[in-house]
Design a protein around this motif. Sequence first.
Motif, PDB file in Angstrom:
ATOM      1  N   MET A 297       0.780  -1.098  -0.095  1.00 42.55           N
ATOM      2  CA  MET A 297       0.061   0.075  -0.134  1.00 42.55           C
ATOM      3  C   MET A 297       0.836   1.201   0.014  1.00 42.55           C
ATOM      4  O   MET A 297       0.480   2.059  -0.731  1.00 42.55           O
ATOM      5  CB  MET A 297      -1.034  -0.128   1.116  1.00 42.55           C
ATOM      6  N   ASP A 298       1.663   1.276   0.806  1.00 44.56           N
ATOM      7  CA  ASP A 298       2.868   2.427   0.905  1.00 44.56           C
ATOM      8  C   ASP A 298       3.598   2.470  -0.270  1.00 44.56           C
ATOM      9  O   ASP A 298       3.554   3.743  -0.781  1.00 44.56           O
ATOM     10  CB  ASP A 298       3.783   2.080   2.204  1.00 44.56           C
ATOM     11  N   PHE A 299       4.110   1.564  -0.963  1.00 46.46           N
ATOM     12  CA  PHE A 299       4.825   1.559  -1.889  1.00 46.46           C
ATOM     13  C   PHE A 299       3.752   2.024  -3.402  1.00 46.46           C
ATOM     14  O   PHE A 299       4.510   2.911  -4.233  1.00 46.46           O
ATOM     15  CB  PHE A 299       5.289  -0.060  -2.646  1.00 46.46           C
ATOM     16  N   PRO A 320       2.875  16.000   0.662  1.00 44.39           N
ATOM     17  CA  PRO A 320       3.806  15.087   0.575  1.00 44.39           C
ATOM     18  C   PRO A 320       3.699  13.447   1.125  1.00 44.39           C
ATOM     19  O   PRO A 320       3.131  13.577   2.269  1.00 44.39           O
ATOM     20  CB  PRO A 320       5.034  15.691   1.100  1.00 44.39           C
ATOM     21  N   TRP A 321       3.945  12.630   0.730  1.00 47.31           N
ATOM     22  CA  TRP A 321       3.796  11.233   1.340  1.00 47.31           C
ATOM     23  C   TRP A 321       4.806  10.715   2.089  1.00 47.31           C
ATOM     24  O   TRP A 321       6.180  10.586   1.357  1.00 47.31           O
ATOM     25  CB  TRP A 321       3.457  10.402   0.285  1.00 47.31           C
ATOM     26  N   THR A 322       4.977  10.656   3.358  1.00 42.57           N
ATOM     27  CA  THR A 322       5.805   9.902   4.224  1.00 42.57           C
ATOM     28  C   THR A 322       5.380   8.395   4.679  1.00 42.57           C
ATOM     29  O   THR A 322       6.326   7.621   4.842  1.00 42.57           O
ATOM     30  CB  THR A 322       6.215  10.705   5.419  1.00 42.57           C
ATOM     31  N   GLY A 323       4.026   8.152   4.528  1.00 46.06           N
ATOM     32  CA  GLY A 323       3.531   6.674   4.856  1.00 46.06           C
ATOM     33  C   GLY A 323       3.934   6.123   5.937  1.00 46.06           C
ATOM     34  O   GLY A 323       3.978   6.507   7.031  1.00 46.06           O
ATOM     35  N   GLU A 544      -0.457   9.857   9.068  1.00 51.42           N
ATOM     36  CA  GLU A 544      -0.351   9.417  10.497  1.00 51.42           C
ATOM     37  C   GLU A 544      -1.209   8.213  10.366  1.00 51.42           C
ATOM     38  O   GLU A 544      -0.610   7.299  11.307  1.00 51.42           O
ATOM     39  CB  GLU A 544      -1.193  10.561  11.141  1.00 51.42           C
ATOM     40  N   LEU A 545      -2.010   7.908   9.643  1.00 50.38           N
ATOM     41  CA  LEU A 545      -2.552   6.596   9.883  1.00 50.38           C
ATOM     42  C   LEU A 545      -1.538   5.343   9.353  1.00 50.38           C
ATOM     43  O   LEU A 545      -1.593   4.475  10.158  1.00 50.38           O
ATOM     44  CB  LEU A 545      -3.647   6.726   8.427  1.00 50.38           C
ATOM     45  N   THR A 548       0.821   5.226  12.189  1.00 48.02           N
ATOM     46  CA  THR A 548       0.138   4.024  13.261  1.00 48.02           C
ATOM     47  C   THR A 548       0.357   2.839  13.074  1.00 48.02           C
ATOM     48  O   THR A 548       0.717   1.756  13.693  1.00 48.02           O
ATOM     49  CB  THR A 548      -1.228   4.623  13.411  1.00 48.02           C
ATOM     50  N   LEU A 549       0.063   2.458  11.568  1.00 46.47           N
ATOM     51  CA  LEU A 549       0.156   0.852  11.086  1.00 46.47           C
ATOM     52  C   LEU A 549       1.726   0.597  11.345  1.00 46.47           C
ATOM     53  O   LEU A 549       1.924  -0.738  11.542  1.00 46.47           O
ATOM     54  CB  LEU A 549      -0.090   0.965   9.541  1.00 46.47           C
ATOM     55  N   SER A 550       2.604   1.411  11.301  1.00 45.09           N
ATOM     56  CA  SER A 550       4.045   1.160  11.163  1.00 45.09           C
ATOM     57  C   SER A 550       4.119   0.432  12.672  1.00 45.09           C
ATOM     58  O   SER A 550       4.845  -0.515  13.036  1.00 45.09           O
ATOM     59  CB  SER A 550       4.714   2.274  10.914  1.00 45.09           C
TER      60      SER A 550
END
Length: 559
Positions: A297-299, A320-323, A544-545, A548-550
């Motif tokens: 998903m992040d990729f 900007p995406w930090t995921g 931030e979502l 949190t998953l990380s």
Amino acid sequence: MGCPPKFTILQPKPVPPGSKVFEVKRAAVLEAFQDKVPVAYYLPKELLDNIACDVTDIPAKCGILTAEEIAITEDYDTVGLAAAIAARKLTAVAVAVAFAKRAIIAHQLTCCLTQWFMEEAVAQAQQLDTYLAEHGKPVGPLHGVPVSIKEHIPIAGVSSSSGCLASIVLDKTDSQLVGILRRLGAVFYCKTNQPQSLMHLETDSFWGRTTNPFNIHLSAGGSTGGEAALIAMKGSVVGVGTDIGGSIRGPAAFCGIYGFKPTSNTLPMQGFIPSPFPAELNILGSTGPMCRSLRDMDFFMSSVLADKPHLLDPRLVPIPWTGLQTSSTKILKIGIVENDGFVEPQPPVKRAIAWARELLMDARHTGAISIKSFKISGAAEVWRKARRMYWPDGGSGCRDAILSGGEPLHPLSEWIWKDAEPFGMLTAADVSNMRGDRDNYRLEFARAWQEQDIDVLICPAYVGPACAHDTAFTWTYTSLYNFVDYPAVVFPTPIVTEVGEQYDPSYQPLSEACEQVKQLWEETDFRGAPVNLQLVARKYHDNELFGTLSRLKDILGLN
């Protein structure tokens, strides 16, 4: 001489028949699909005649795939597959062949596809292999990765439809997102099934009814049910879905995979449907990935957003995406939803919530995680309003398009617009007043979130693990977050539905819909159905979502 082999798609519960004219046209469309499939990829009749409820192991056992093709389709997620191709451990052609073959096997078992174009995929893959050999580097991060695409999303040179046979068109250009994926190196090999009106939480169309791979007598969800079933069958590593009421998250949950609904206007949707969708006057849709892992998903998100799609579509918000790299050292405050005050979830979902609560409340996480119950107010009223807002024309535009070709109205099509139909075409003032109601609730929900002092929510993704065919009536656990426009991810749990599970003796119905959900539980065999949960964050807090998953990855055993 024996009878020639027959291309058969399992349909435990067929879709309703239409007029003679419609059925002739439908047969021609299905025959054109079948003509593309080599007889060597047909599943044998004796296998289909003795099918079990769970069909997930058949692709690897049916003898159509080689050992290498089984490994290619089973041993990698998107990130791993891209790395293996870039390192020349795998060729793009071998990968395209493996996934195309597995996809057509999955289709015969679940009716998950609408388009299948293996020859074109192999040709595209060959070009990518040649480029890598000549230049020594991939064309982009998705070089050679097969990506499945939902039926209504245009791919140049391939047909699409808006949910009914009369809407089929041959697309001459890629939609914006497909164009980005193509530039990143993605290989397109199939499109996946969706509901008749694009607005069911079950996938049933003129192509047929998509079934749940873990129990074919249950739904794969909708509207992106074809994607979910295909990924669960390992006929895809990553697919593109859309979500305006749960259409990514519901199917992903039903089929035990990952799915992400971003905040609206995060990823491009330009060109997805030929004309504006009236529902989006008040409830915006969203597009996002469906896949096998968190990092997939992040990729997907980082790769697409790096292309800066907002430069061509000013509706998009260029955050900007930090995921998964989004970090925070503060105590993570998680609210847990037991029920939404409208419908009590069915027993296996309650078990999944209890599983998550127990893991997160372990003493080892004291000082890092704070858990509290979260109360949702107004879910029933939001559901009533949403069902009106989805159809400001009373459903007439969609209904007329379906009927124009002699196509039958499917039960869930009529059901989803029945609350709006008596009001007919709303006036501009009506729609504006609806927006006022929506915004008032959004403010109330934001205040409740702040007052209950949480960062994210863990909650059910649906009232049950899946649903029996034609019974997806209550989507409140997903549609609420479209209404308030909050991002949400659904993720697998180790909970699997067991035979004999019962409601708690203290159960008291919260509503008429709640009683109906309990009745459906008692009437249906849900055995083997996976159970997912949903993680929700505030609007525009998509990073931030993922942060949190990380943090929760190891605690919840996420891959």
